[in-house]
Design a protein around this motif. Structure first.
Motif, PDB file in Angstrom:
ATOM      1  N   PRO A   9      12.537 -27.918  -0.636  1.00 49.68           N
ATOM      2  CA  PRO A   9      11.679 -26.719   0.687  1.00 49.68           C
ATOM      3  C   PRO A   9      12.298 -25.572   1.393  1.00 49.68           C
ATOM      4  N   GLY A  10      11.726 -24.016   0.386  1.00 49.06           N
ATOM      5  CA  GLY A  10      12.031 -22.992   1.471  1.00 49.06           C
ATOM      6  C   GLY A  10      13.209 -22.618   0.733  1.00 49.06           C
ATOM      7  N   VAL A  11      13.770 -22.344  -0.742  1.00 52.95           N
ATOM      8  CA  VAL A  11      14.554 -21.672  -0.757  1.00 52.95           C
ATOM      9  C   VAL A  11      13.824 -20.720  -1.835  1.00 52.95           C
ATOM     10  N   GLY A  12      12.425 -20.782  -2.222  1.00 54.45           N
ATOM     11  CA  GLY A  12      11.861 -19.927  -2.959  1.00 54.45           C
ATOM     12  C   GLY A  12      11.053 -19.908  -4.145  1.00 54.45           C
ATOM     13  N   GLU A 100      22.454 -23.091   5.616  1.00 50.07           N
ATOM     14  CA  GLU A 100      21.594 -22.506   7.341  1.00 50.07           C
ATOM     15  C   GLU A 100      20.142 -21.769   7.013  1.00 50.07           C
ATOM     16  N   ARG A 101      20.687 -20.866   5.816  1.00 52.31           N
ATOM     17  CA  ARG A 101      18.804 -20.302   5.806  1.00 52.31           C
ATOM     18  C   ARG A 101      18.080 -21.068   5.971  1.00 52.31           C
ATOM     19  N   ILE A 102      17.907 -22.261   5.024  1.00 53.85           N
ATOM     20  CA  ILE A 102      16.864 -23.584   4.817  1.00 53.85           C
ATOM     21  C   ILE A 102      16.363 -23.629   6.451  1.00 53.85           C
ATOM     22  N   PHE A 103      17.058 -24.249   6.730  1.00 56.03           N
ATOM     23  CA  PHE A 103      16.880 -24.250   8.006  1.00 56.03           C
ATOM     24  C   PHE A 103      16.019 -22.919   9.078  1.00 56.03           C
ATOM     25  N   ASP A 104      16.581 -21.922   9.045  1.00 51.05           N
ATOM     26  CA  ASP A 104      15.905 -20.415   9.620  1.00 51.05           C
ATOM     27  C   ASP A 104      14.460 -20.344   8.519  1.00 51.05           C
ATOM     28  N   ARG A 105      14.202 -20.436   7.592  1.00 46.37           N
ATOM     29  CA  ARG A 105      13.115 -20.323   7.228  1.00 46.37           C
ATOM     30  C   ARG A 105      11.573 -21.527   7.178  1.00 46.37           C
ATOM     31  N   LEU A 106      12.328 -23.137   7.163  1.00 48.53           N
ATOM     32  CA  LEU A 106      11.915 -23.597   7.642  1.00 48.53           C
ATOM     33  C   LEU A 106      10.723 -24.029   9.333  1.00 48.53           C
ATOM     34  N   SER A 107      12.190 -23.546  10.308  1.00 48.47           N
ATOM     35  CA  SER A 107      11.639 -23.397  11.389  1.00 48.47           C
ATOM     36  C   SER A 107      10.451 -22.270  11.777  1.00 48.47           C
ATOM     37  N   LEU A 108      10.565 -21.071  10.446  1.00 47.25           N
ATOM     38  CA  LEU A 108       9.439 -19.845  10.780  1.00 47.25           C
ATOM     39  C   LEU A 108       8.390 -20.607  10.345  1.00 47.25           C
ATOM     40  N   ILE A 116      12.684 -30.771   9.149  1.00 47.03           N
ATOM     41  CA  ILE A 116      14.120 -29.517   8.787  1.00 47.03           C
ATOM     42  C   ILE A 116      15.005 -30.394   8.262  1.00 47.03           C
ATOM     43  N   LYS A 117      15.521 -31.243   9.518  1.00 48.11           N
ATOM     44  CA  LYS A 117      16.515 -31.878   8.759  1.00 48.11           C
ATOM     45  C   LYS A 117      16.847 -33.089   7.711  1.00 48.11           C
ATOM     46  N   GLU A 118      15.590 -33.312   7.074  1.00 46.58           N
ATOM     47  CA  GLU A 118      15.518 -34.370   5.998  1.00 46.58           C
ATOM     48  C   GLU A 118      15.806 -33.109   4.370  1.00 46.58           C
ATOM     49  N   ASN A 119      15.385 -32.184   4.655  1.00 43.71           N
ATOM     50  CA  ASN A 119      15.348 -30.741   3.987  1.00 43.71           C
ATOM     51  C   ASN A 119      16.529 -29.822   3.580  1.00 43.71           C
ATOM     52  N   VAL A 120      17.390 -29.658   5.296  1.00 43.99           N
ATOM     53  CA  VAL A 120      18.482 -29.665   4.728  1.00 43.99           C
ATOM     54  C   VAL A 120      19.412 -30.055   4.325  1.00 43.99           C
ATOM     55  N   GLU A 121      19.440 -31.609   4.853  1.00 42.26           N
ATOM     56  CA  GLU A 121      20.337 -32.475   4.200  1.00 42.26           C
ATOM     57  C   GLU A 121      19.586 -32.714   2.793  1.00 42.26           C
ATOM     58  N   ALA A 122      18.961 -32.311   2.052  1.00 39.20           N
ATOM     59  CA  ALA A 122      18.871 -32.791   0.717  1.00 39.20           C
ATOM     60  C   ALA A 122      19.226 -31.552   0.428  1.00 39.20           C
TER      61      ALA A 122
END
Length: 183
Positions: A9-12, A100-108, A116-122
């Motif tokens: 999630p968050g990659v586009g 880091e971009r995924i973190f930013d996008r999911l935070s938004l 967020i943590k689960e998806n960044v780790e994935a």
């Protein structure tokens, strides 16, 4: 032909899928863009809703049945979703993005800290790519690092892959640079 557009999630995925659909509809008449999250929710193709993670536990037999009933073998189907690689695709496009971009996008998107943590780790651990390889021996897999590419560039890369059938993956690795984000 079923084309899976998958990734964390968050990659586009949805943006790329919509733009790819617009490009392909000009070349083919029978193109369908199917957003897995939308049809699962709308058609209750899930076993349960995980309220803590704000997501659904998908009922894959129901989802596959729905796809069979709503598509034909003549259709060029774009399956948009982070589980699309589990739906018997003919080819899989794994979109990757700097964690880091995924973190930013999911935070938004106001995702919970846990989600967020689960998806960044994935993303760091290549989960969608590994699942694609493990579950789709027959499929052609193509991995794209989207971090520095425009949506148009990504769509053109996908179309080139579809025309030339040149699988390519294993070229993106975040682990060495982002291991500190894992717990």
């Amino acid at each position: 032909m079923r084309i899976a557009i998958t990734g964390t999630p968050g990659v586009g995925k949805t943006t790329v899928s919509k733009n790819l659909f617009e490009k392909l509809i000009n070349l083919e008449n029978n193109v369908k863009n199917i957003n897995i999250t939308e049809i699962v929710s709308k058609n209750q193709l899930y076993i349960e809703k995980d309220d803590e993670m704000n997501s659904y536990v998908i009922d894959f037999p129901k989802l596959n049945n729905f796809l069979e009933l709503n598509t034909t073998c003549e259709d060029l189907i774009i399956l948009d979703g982070h589980v699309s690689h589990l739906l018997n695709p003919d080819c899989i496009i794994v979109l990757r993005l700097n964690p880091e971009r995924i973190f930013d996008r999911l935070s938004l998107r106001n995702y919970s800290e846990k989600k967020i943590k689960e998806n960044v780790e994935a993303e760091i651990l290549d989960v969608c790519l590994v699942e694609s390889i493990e579950n789709n021996v027959e499929s052609k897999i193509f991995e794209i690092d989207c971090t520095e590419k425009s949506v148009l560039d990504i769509c053109n890369i996908i179309i080139s892959f579809l025309e030339h059938n040149t699988p390519k993956y294993g070229n993106v690795s975040w682990l060495e640079d982002y291991f500190y984000m894992l717990e």
